[in-house]
Design a protein around this motif. Structure first.
Motif, short mmCIF file in Angstrom:
data_model
loop_
_atom_site.label_atom_id
_atom_site.label_comp_id
_atom_site.label_asym_id
_atom_site.label_seq_id
_atom_site.Cartn_x
_atom_site.Cartn_y
_atom_site.Cartn_z
N GLY A 21 0.64 -1.27 0.01
CA GLY A 21 0.06 0.16 -0.04
C GLY A 21 0.92 1.18 0.04
O GLY A 21 0.19 2.25 0.43
N GLY A 22 2.11 1.17 -0.38
CA GLY A 22 2.92 2.43 -0.40
C GLY A 22 2.63 3.42 -1.40
O GLY A 22 3.12 4.56 -1.15
N SER A 24 -0.23 4.65 -1.60
CA SER A 24 -1.48 5.39 -1.60
C SER A 24 -1.44 5.85 0.08
O SER A 24 -2.46 6.27 0.67
CB SER A 24 -2.70 4.76 -1.82
N CYS A 25 -0.33 5.99 0.90
CA CYS A 25 -0.29 6.00 2.09
C CYS A 25 0.22 7.72 2.44
O CYS A 25 0.85 8.20 1.85
CB CYS A 25 0.55 5.16 2.84
N THR A 27 1.68 8.85 5.18
CA THR A 27 3.19 9.02 5.79
C THR A 27 4.00 7.93 5.35
O THR A 27 5.24 8.05 5.31
CB THR A 27 3.24 9.13 7.22
N CYS A 28 3.67 6.80 5.09
CA CYS A 28 4.23 5.50 4.74
C CYS A 28 5.19 4.96 5.85
O CYS A 28 6.07 4.03 5.39
CB CYS A 28 4.82 5.69 3.59
N GLN A 31 4.55 1.17 6.20
CA GLN A 31 4.97 0.69 4.96
C GLN A 31 6.38 0.67 4.62
O GLN A 31 6.93 -0.35 4.09
CB GLN A 31 4.22 1.35 3.69
#
Length: 56
Positions: A21-22, A24-25, A27-28, A31
């Motif tokens: 899901g990197g 659309s995150c 702050t990530c 991820q």
């Protein structure tokens, strides 16, 4: 990719990042931690990833 049996090419890493899901995150942070484990990066407790700090 050939020398690493498909583990370390940019395409392989992009696939892992997208599965986590990197793309659309906001702050990530989670991820980044999960990605580093999946691709075998050594993220010691003293290293704190800074999202969006580096291009690419």
């Amino acid at each position: 990719m050939q020398s690493s049996n498909g583990k370390y090419g940019l395409t392989s890493q992009l696939e892992v990042w997208q599965k986590l899901g990197g793309s659309s995150c906001p702050t990530c942070e989670g991820q980044i931690q999960n990605f580093s484990k999946q691709v075998g990066w050594n993220m010691s407790s003293q290293v704190i990833p800074i999202p969006r700090e580096f291009p690419g």
